[in-house]
Enzyme design. Structure first.
Site, PDB file in Angstrom:
ATOM      1  N   LEU A  60     -36.916  55.039  -7.040  1.00 22.27           N
ATOM      2  CA  LEU A  60     -38.184  54.715  -7.705  1.00 22.27           C
ATOM      3  C   LEU A  60     -38.373  55.498  -8.999  1.00 22.27           C
ATOM      4  CD1 LEU A  60     -40.624  54.425  -4.675  1.00 22.27           C
ATOM      5  CD2 LEU A  60     -39.792  52.580  -6.145  1.00 22.27           C
ATOM      6  N   CYS A  83     -28.613  54.262  -4.371  1.00 25.52           N
ATOM      7  CA  CYS A  83     -28.342  53.449  -3.193  1.00 25.52           C
ATOM      8  C   CYS A  83     -29.563  53.467  -2.280  1.00 25.52           C
ATOM      9  CB  CYS A  83     -27.130  54.015  -2.456  1.00 25.52           C
ATOM     10  SG  CYS A  83     -26.719  53.130  -0.949  1.00 25.52           S
ATOM     11  N   ILE A  85     -30.552  52.019   1.458  1.00 26.16           N
ATOM     12  CA  ILE A  85     -30.048  51.413   2.692  1.00 26.16           C
ATOM     13  C   ILE A  85     -31.243  51.054   3.571  1.00 26.16           C
ATOM     14  CG2 ILE A  85     -28.645  51.761   4.766  1.00 26.16           C
ATOM     15  CD1 ILE A  85     -26.914  53.713   3.125  1.00 26.16           C
ATOM     16  N   THR A  89     -38.441  50.507   8.410  1.00 20.48           N
ATOM     17  CA  THR A  89     -39.778  50.227   7.884  1.00 20.48           C
ATOM     18  C   THR A  89     -39.686  49.366   6.634  1.00 20.48           C
ATOM     19  OG1 THR A  89     -39.870  52.134   6.403  1.00 20.48           O
ATOM     20  CG2 THR A  89     -40.516  52.502   8.707  1.00 20.48           C
ATOM     21  N   HIS A  91     -40.445  50.276   3.774  1.00 20.59           N
ATOM     22  CA  HIS A  91     -40.170  51.131   2.612  1.00 20.59           C
ATOM     23  C   HIS A  91     -38.969  50.611   1.820  1.00 20.59           C
ATOM     24  CE1 HIS A  91     -40.264  54.751   0.205  1.00 20.59           C
ATOM     25  NE2 HIS A  91     -38.991  54.985   0.492  1.00 20.59           N
ATOM     26  N   ASN A 115     -27.963  47.812 -14.187  1.00 17.88           N
ATOM     27  CA  ASN A 115     -28.531  48.193 -12.901  1.00 17.88           C
ATOM     28  C   ASN A 115     -27.432  48.306 -11.851  1.00 17.88           C
ATOM     29  OD1 ASN A 115     -29.918  48.535 -10.520  1.00 17.88           O
ATOM     30  ND2 ASN A 115     -31.308  46.817 -10.818  1.00 17.88           N
ATOM     31  N   ARG A 129     -19.052  48.835  -1.900  1.00 22.83           N
ATOM     32  CA  ARG A 129     -19.534  48.455  -3.238  1.00 22.83           C
ATOM     33  C   ARG A 129     -19.412  49.592  -4.246  1.00 22.83           C
ATOM     34  NH1 ARG A 129     -21.325  45.384   0.457  1.00 22.83           N
ATOM     35  NH2 ARG A 129     -22.027  43.258   0.081  1.00 22.83           N
TER      36      ARG A 129
END
Length: 183
Positions: A60, A83, A85, A89, A91, A115, A129
């Protein structure tokens, strides 16, 4: 499985003058972040560019750090790495959506951003990845930023030293006709 698919990749961006790229990384999953960084650095250096790296607490904060750097520094482009994952929740959705939205809004303002924030279901997907010898999403994000820098240079004017800014006639002072500035 995604790794067996083939995709077209643009040729590496080329520059007359080196590009200066800021890599902003959220190293919550440090080993994943390190692989993403390795891929990004290799791509930037292969294109003859320079880089700096800053770490932020989480995904964020990546768009905010890029916005601050754009206002207070002279980078040509930015690589966003991290990253997220999925957990138990909501979130996950908030972090994925809001970090992506923040980067998109900055991009729409003209910032050259690649990005490379992974949004995955589990650690194994992230590992696959992130590997610089595998899917190399860090290198792909750097390549995207470099391609956008090349476009900005194609359509913009030269800056002093390393870097570029939009042509001066793009700026207009309220009440003044284009190209004329009131004092």
């Amino acid at each position: 499985m995604a790794s067996s698919e083939t995709h077209y990749t643009l040729p590496r961006a080329e520059f007359d003058k080196p590009a200066k790229i800021l890599i902003v990384v959220a190293p919550y999953y440090k080993d994943i972040a390190d692989e993403l960084i390795a891929g990004a650095i290799a791509e930037i250096e292969a294109a003859g560019g320079f880089h700096e790296i800053v770490e932020v607490p989480g995904a964020l904060e990546v768009p905010t750090a890029i916005g601050i750097a754009e206002r207070m520094s002279n980078f040509d482009g930015y690589v966003a790495l991290g990253c997220v994952i999925r957990g138990e929740t909501t979130h996950y959705e908030t972090v994925c959506n809001d970090s992506s939205r923040g980067l998109t809004l900055l991009g729409l303002q003209g910032l050259c951003i690649g990005n490379g924030i992974l949004t995955v279901e589990n650690y194994e997907q992230a590992r696959v990845r992130a590997e610089s010898k595998g899917q190399n999403k860090g290198g792909g994000a750097a390549a995207a930023a470099l391609h956008l820098v090349a476009l900005a240079r194609r359509w913009g004017g030269a800056r002093k030293g390393v870097g570029f800014v939009p042509a001066q006639d793009e700026y207009q002072i309220a009440g003044a006709s284009k190209g004329k500035h009131s004092a």
